[in-house]
Design a protein around this motif. Sequence first.
Motif, PDB file in Angstrom:
ATOM      1  N   UNK A 173       0.837  -1.212   0.000  1.00  0.00           N
ATOM      2  CA  UNK A 173       0.000   0.000   0.000  1.00  0.00           C
ATOM      3  C   UNK A 173       0.868   1.256   0.000  1.00  0.00           C
ATOM      4  N   UNK A 174       1.980   1.241   0.743  1.00  0.00           N
ATOM      5  CA  UNK A 174       2.912   2.381   0.730  1.00  0.00           C
ATOM      6  C   UNK A 174       3.501   2.547  -0.662  1.00  0.00           C
ATOM      7  N   UNK A 175       3.801   1.440  -1.329  1.00  0.00           N
ATOM      8  CA  UNK A 175       4.313   1.516  -2.699  1.00  0.00           C
ATOM      9  C   UNK A 175       3.319   2.157  -3.651  1.00  0.00           C
ATOM     10  N   UNK A 176       2.041   1.824  -3.504  1.00  0.00           N
ATOM     11  CA  UNK A 176       1.016   2.435  -4.349  1.00  0.00           C
ATOM     12  C   UNK A 176       0.894   3.927  -4.061  1.00  0.00           C
ATOM     13  N   UNK A 177       0.946   4.295  -2.780  1.00  0.00           N
ATOM     14  CA  UNK A 177       0.872   5.732  -2.433  1.00  0.00           C
ATOM     15  C   UNK A 177       2.076   6.494  -2.988  1.00  0.00           C
ATOM     16  N   UNK A 178       3.256   5.881  -2.914  1.00  0.00           N
ATOM     17  CA  UNK A 178       4.455   6.526  -3.453  1.00  0.00           C
ATOM     18  C   UNK A 178       4.360   6.677  -4.970  1.00  0.00           C
ATOM     19  N   UNK A 179       3.820   5.674  -5.641  1.00  0.00           N
ATOM     20  CA  UNK A 179       3.629   5.786  -7.085  1.00  0.00           C
ATOM     21  C   UNK A 179       2.694   6.952  -7.404  1.00  0.00           C
ATOM     22  N   UNK A 180       1.613   7.089  -6.638  1.00  0.00           N
ATOM     23  CA  UNK A 180       0.690   8.205  -6.853  1.00  0.00           C
ATOM     24  C   UNK A 180       1.390   9.546  -6.631  1.00  0.00           C
ATOM     25  N   UNK A 181       2.348   9.585  -5.732  1.00  0.00           N
ATOM     26  CA  UNK A 181       3.077  10.827  -5.446  1.00  0.00           C
ATOM     27  C   UNK A 181       4.014  11.213  -6.590  1.00  0.00           C
ATOM     28  N   UNK A 182       4.698  10.236  -7.185  1.00  0.00           N
ATOM     29  CA  UNK A 182       5.729  10.563  -8.180  1.00  0.00           C
ATOM     30  C   UNK A 182       5.191  10.652  -9.598  1.00  0.00           C
ATOM     31  N   UNK A 183       3.992  10.096  -9.849  1.00  0.00           N
ATOM     32  CA  UNK A 183       3.403  10.170 -11.189  1.00  0.00           C
ATOM     33  C   UNK A 183       2.621  11.471 -11.314  1.00  0.00           C
ATOM     34  N   UNK A 184       2.886  12.188 -12.380  1.00  0.00           N
ATOM     35  CA  UNK A 184       2.236  13.480 -12.594  1.00  0.00           C
ATOM     36  C   UNK A 184       0.751  13.282 -12.931  1.00  0.00           C
ATOM     37  N   UNK A 185      -0.117  14.255 -12.588  1.00  0.00           N
ATOM     38  CA  UNK A 185      -1.545  14.115 -12.901  1.00  0.00           C
ATOM     39  C   UNK A 185      -1.785  13.774 -14.368  1.00  0.00           C
ATOM     40  N   UNK A 186      -2.684  12.840 -14.585  1.00  0.00           N
ATOM     41  CA  UNK A 186      -2.957  12.338 -15.929  1.00  0.00           C
ATOM     42  C   UNK A 186      -2.129  11.120 -16.282  1.00  0.00           C
ATOM     43  N   UNK A 187      -1.074  10.860 -15.508  1.00  0.00           N
ATOM     44  CA  UNK A 187      -0.231   9.698 -15.745  1.00  0.00           C
ATOM     45  C   UNK A 187      -0.795   8.447 -15.100  1.00  0.00           C
ATOM     46  N   UNK A 188      -0.167   7.313 -15.390  1.00  0.00           N
ATOM     47  CA  UNK A 188      -0.722   6.033 -14.960  1.00  0.00           C
ATOM     48  C   UNK A 188       0.312   5.131 -14.291  1.00  0.00           C
ATOM     49  N   UNK A 189      -0.217   4.278 -13.435  1.00  0.00           N
ATOM     50  CA  UNK A 189       0.519   3.152 -12.872  1.00  0.00           C
ATOM     51  C   UNK A 189      -0.128   1.896 -13.422  1.00  0.00           C
ATOM     52  N   UNK A 190       0.659   1.061 -14.086  1.00  0.00           N
ATOM     53  CA  UNK A 190       0.160  -0.187 -14.652  1.00  0.00           C
ATOM     54  C   UNK A 190       0.776  -1.333 -13.855  1.00  0.00           C
ATOM     55  N   UNK A 191      -0.085  -2.191 -13.310  1.00  0.00           N
ATOM     56  CA  UNK A 191       0.363  -3.288 -12.451  1.00  0.00           C
ATOM     57  C   UNK A 191      -0.064  -4.617 -13.049  1.00  0.00           C
ATOM     58  N   UNK A 192       0.907  -5.506 -13.215  1.00  0.00           N
ATOM     59  CA  UNK A 192       0.605  -6.888 -13.588  1.00  0.00           C
ATOM     60  C   UNK A 192       0.855  -7.760 -12.378  1.00  0.00           C
ATOM     61  N   UNK A 193      -0.133  -8.558 -12.015  1.00  0.00           N
ATOM     62  CA  UNK A 193      -0.018  -9.426 -10.836  1.00  0.00           C
ATOM     63  C   UNK A 193      -0.651 -10.780 -11.127  1.00  0.00           C
ATOM     64  N   UNK A 194      -0.546 -11.669 -10.159  1.00  0.00           N
ATOM     65  CA  UNK A 194      -1.072 -13.021 -10.273  1.00  0.00           C
ATOM     66  C   UNK A 194      -2.379 -13.135  -9.488  1.00  0.00           C
TER      67      UNK A 194
END
Length: 197
Positions: A118-139
Amino acid sequence: MASRFGPGDVRFFDRLARLYDLAMPPARVRPLRDGFAFADRPIERVLDLAGGTGRASHGFRGVGFDPVVVDISAGMLARARDAGHEVVRGDVGRLPVAEDAVDAAVVVDALHHLPDPEAGLREAARVITPGGVLVVQEFHPRTLLGSALVAGERAIGFDSTFWTPEELCAALSDAGFESRIVREGFEYVVVGRVPRK
Protein backbone atom coordinates in the motif's frame (compact mmCIF):
# COMPACT_ATOMS: atom_id res chain seq x y z
CA MET A 1 4.68 -13.91 9.29
CA ALA A 2 7.80 -12.04 8.17
CA SER A 3 9.76 -13.31 5.18
CA ARG A 4 12.80 -15.38 6.07
CA PHE A 5 14.58 -13.45 3.28
CA GLY A 6 14.06 -10.01 4.87
CA PRO A 7 11.75 -7.19 3.80
CA GLY A 8 10.77 -7.56 0.16
CA ASP A 9 12.50 -10.97 0.02
CA VAL A 10 15.64 -9.02 -0.92
CA ARG A 11 18.18 -11.65 0.20
CA PHE A 12 16.49 -14.25 -2.00
CA PHE A 13 16.63 -11.99 -5.05
CA ASP A 14 20.23 -10.92 -4.37
CA ARG A 15 21.23 -14.61 -4.41
CA LEU A 16 19.10 -15.44 -7.46
CA ALA A 17 20.09 -12.40 -9.55
CA ARG A 18 22.53 -14.20 -11.89
CA LEU A 19 19.97 -16.86 -12.74
CA TYR A 20 16.78 -14.81 -12.64
CA ASP A 21 16.50 -14.03 -16.35
CA LEU A 22 17.22 -17.67 -17.23
CA ALA A 23 14.42 -18.89 -14.96
CA MET A 24 11.80 -16.25 -15.81
CA PRO A 25 10.19 -15.85 -19.23
CA PRO A 26 10.43 -12.42 -20.87
CA ALA A 27 7.75 -9.97 -19.77
CA ARG A 28 4.92 -9.49 -22.24
CA VAL A 29 4.63 -5.74 -22.70
CA ARG A 30 1.49 -5.55 -24.85
CA PRO A 31 -0.96 -5.83 -21.90
CA LEU A 32 1.14 -3.27 -20.04
CA ARG A 33 1.12 -0.89 -23.01
CA ASP A 34 -2.66 -1.30 -23.15
CA GLY A 35 -2.69 0.23 -19.65
CA PHE A 36 -0.78 3.27 -20.96
CA ALA A 37 -3.79 4.00 -23.20
CA PHE A 38 -5.67 5.21 -20.10
CA ALA A 39 -3.17 8.03 -19.54
CA ASP A 40 -4.46 11.54 -19.99
CA ARG A 41 -1.03 12.85 -21.00
CA PRO A 42 1.90 11.85 -23.23
CA ILE A 43 4.02 9.05 -21.76
CA GLU A 44 7.76 9.70 -21.93
CA ARG A 45 9.31 9.29 -18.45
CA VAL A 46 8.61 5.81 -17.03
CA LEU A 47 9.70 3.94 -13.89
CA ASP A 48 9.89 0.15 -13.63
CA LEU A 49 9.15 -0.24 -9.91
CA ALA A 50 10.58 -3.31 -8.15
CA GLY A 51 11.96 -3.92 -11.64
CA GLY A 52 14.75 -6.30 -10.65
CA THR A 53 16.97 -7.17 -13.61
CA GLY A 54 14.97 -4.93 -15.95
CA ARG A 55 12.98 -7.85 -17.40
CA ALA A 56 9.98 -5.61 -18.20
CA SER A 57 12.11 -2.61 -19.14
CA HIS A 58 13.93 -4.70 -21.73
CA GLY A 59 10.63 -5.51 -23.42
CA PHE A 60 9.62 -1.86 -23.45
CA ARG A 61 12.72 -0.90 -25.44
CA GLY A 62 11.14 -2.50 -28.50
CA VAL A 63 8.13 -0.19 -28.27
CA GLY A 64 9.94 3.10 -27.70
CA PHE A 65 10.27 3.34 -23.90
CA ASP A 66 13.33 2.86 -21.74
CA PRO A 67 12.08 2.89 -18.14
CA VAL A 68 14.37 3.60 -15.20
CA VAL A 69 14.58 0.43 -13.10
CA VAL A 70 14.00 0.98 -9.37
CA ASP A 71 14.70 -1.89 -6.97
CA ILE A 72 16.05 -2.50 -3.45
CA SER A 73 18.14 -5.55 -4.47
CA ALA A 74 21.71 -4.58 -5.36
CA GLY A 75 22.23 -7.93 -7.09
CA MET A 76 19.21 -7.52 -9.35
CA LEU A 77 20.08 -3.90 -10.16
CA ALA A 78 23.62 -4.89 -11.12
CA ARG A 79 22.11 -7.18 -13.76
CA ALA A 80 19.82 -4.39 -14.99
CA ARG A 81 22.77 -1.99 -15.20
CA ASP A 82 24.81 -4.61 -17.11
CA ALA A 83 21.90 -4.84 -19.58
CA GLY A 84 22.18 -1.09 -20.21
CA HIS A 85 19.26 0.16 -18.12
CA GLU A 86 19.37 3.29 -16.01
CA VAL A 87 18.88 2.17 -12.42
CA VAL A 88 18.02 3.66 -9.03
CA ARG A 89 18.45 1.67 -5.84
CA GLY A 90 15.54 2.36 -3.57
CA ASP A 91 12.60 1.08 -1.59
CA VAL A 92 9.37 1.38 -3.59
CA GLY A 93 7.62 2.28 -0.32
CA ARG A 94 9.92 5.34 0.02
CA LEU A 95 10.90 6.26 -3.51
CA PRO A 96 13.97 8.48 -3.94
CA VAL A 97 12.08 10.35 -6.68
CA ALA A 98 10.57 13.85 -6.69
CA GLU A 99 6.83 14.48 -6.68
CA ASP A 100 5.21 14.52 -10.16
CA ALA A 101 8.54 13.45 -11.72
CA VAL A 102 7.32 10.78 -14.18
CA ASP A 103 4.47 10.17 -16.59
CA ALA A 104 3.98 6.48 -15.80
CA ALA A 105 5.21 3.53 -13.81
CA VAL A 106 4.89 -0.22 -14.12
CA VAL A 107 5.08 -2.99 -11.53
CA VAL A 108 5.40 -6.38 -13.20
CA ASP A 109 4.90 -9.55 -11.13
CA ALA A 110 6.46 -7.83 -8.11
CA LEU A 111 3.92 -5.87 -6.08
CA HIS A 112 3.16 -8.94 -3.97
CA HIS A 113 6.79 -9.02 -2.75
CA LEU A 114 6.79 -5.47 -1.34
CA PRO A 115 6.83 -5.43 2.47
CA ASP A 116 4.24 -2.61 2.40
CA PRO A 117 2.50 -2.69 -0.99
CA GLU A 118 0.00 0.00 0.00
CA ALA A 119 2.91 2.38 0.73
CA GLY A 120 4.31 1.52 -2.70
CA LEU A 121 1.02 2.43 -4.35
CA ARG A 122 0.87 5.73 -2.43
CA GLU A 123 4.45 6.53 -3.45
CA ALA A 124 3.63 5.79 -7.09
CA ALA A 125 0.69 8.21 -6.85
CA ARG A 126 3.08 10.83 -5.45
CA VAL A 127 5.73 10.56 -8.18
CA ILE A 128 3.40 10.17 -11.19
CA THR A 129 2.24 13.48 -12.59
CA PRO A 130 -1.54 14.12 -12.90
CA GLY A 131 -2.96 12.34 -15.93
CA GLY A 132 -0.23 9.70 -15.75
CA VAL A 133 -0.72 6.03 -14.96
CA LEU A 134 0.52 3.15 -12.87
CA VAL A 135 0.16 -0.19 -14.65
CA VAL A 136 0.36 -3.29 -12.45
CA GLN A 137 0.60 -6.89 -13.59
CA GLU A 138 -0.02 -9.43 -10.84
CA PHE A 139 -1.07 -13.02 -10.27
CA HIS A 140 -4.72 -13.81 -9.50
CA PRO A 141 -4.66 -15.87 -6.29
CA ARG A 142 -8.07 -17.47 -6.93
CA THR A 143 -7.15 -19.13 -10.22
CA LEU A 144 -5.76 -22.67 -10.26
CA LEU A 145 -2.26 -21.49 -11.18
CA GLY A 146 -2.53 -18.58 -8.78
CA SER A 147 -3.38 -20.73 -5.79
CA ALA A 148 -0.42 -22.99 -6.64
CA LEU A 149 1.85 -19.93 -6.84
CA VAL A 150 0.62 -18.63 -3.48
CA ALA A 151 1.28 -22.05 -1.88
CA GLY A 152 4.72 -22.22 -3.49
CA GLU A 153 5.75 -18.79 -2.27
CA ARG A 154 4.58 -19.64 1.26
CA ALA A 155 6.60 -22.89 1.14
CA ILE A 156 9.74 -20.98 0.06
CA GLY A 157 9.28 -18.59 2.99
CA PHE A 158 7.99 -15.46 1.28
CA ASP A 159 5.48 -13.21 3.05
CA SER A 160 3.72 -12.17 -0.16
CA THR A 161 0.47 -10.21 -0.41
CA PHE A 162 -1.83 -11.23 -3.27
CA TRP A 163 -5.04 -9.52 -4.41
CA THR A 164 -7.79 -10.31 -6.84
CA PRO A 165 -8.06 -7.72 -9.64
CA GLU A 166 -11.02 -6.11 -7.85
CA GLU A 167 -9.10 -5.93 -4.56
CA LEU A 168 -6.10 -4.35 -6.27
CA CYS A 169 -8.36 -1.80 -7.98
CA ALA A 170 -9.74 -0.92 -4.53
CA ALA A 171 -6.18 -0.55 -3.16
CA LEU A 172 -5.29 1.72 -6.10
CA SER A 173 -8.38 3.83 -5.42
CA ASP A 174 -7.41 4.08 -1.74
CA ALA A 175 -3.97 5.34 -2.86
CA GLY A 176 -5.58 8.14 -4.89
CA PHE A 177 -5.84 6.58 -8.37
CA GLU A 178 -8.80 6.18 -10.69
CA SER A 179 -8.57 2.44 -11.34
CA ARG A 180 -9.79 -0.19 -13.78
CA ILE A 181 -9.05 -3.73 -14.88
CA VAL A 182 -7.27 -3.97 -18.24
CA ARG A 183 -6.82 -7.74 -18.48
CA GLU A 184 -8.28 -10.69 -16.56
CA GLY A 185 -6.82 -14.14 -15.92
CA PHE A 186 -3.95 -15.73 -14.01
CA GLU A 187 -1.64 -12.84 -14.94
CA TYR A 188 -4.00 -9.89 -14.78
CA VAL A 189 -3.33 -6.21 -15.44
CA VAL A 190 -4.89 -3.22 -13.70
CA VAL A 191 -4.25 0.46 -14.25
CA GLY A 192 -4.54 3.46 -12.00
CA ARG A 193 -4.60 7.00 -13.35
CA VAL A 194 -3.63 9.98 -11.21
CA PRO A 195 -6.54 12.43 -11.43
CA ARG A 196 -5.89 15.91 -12.74
CA LYS A 197 -6.18 18.52 -10.00
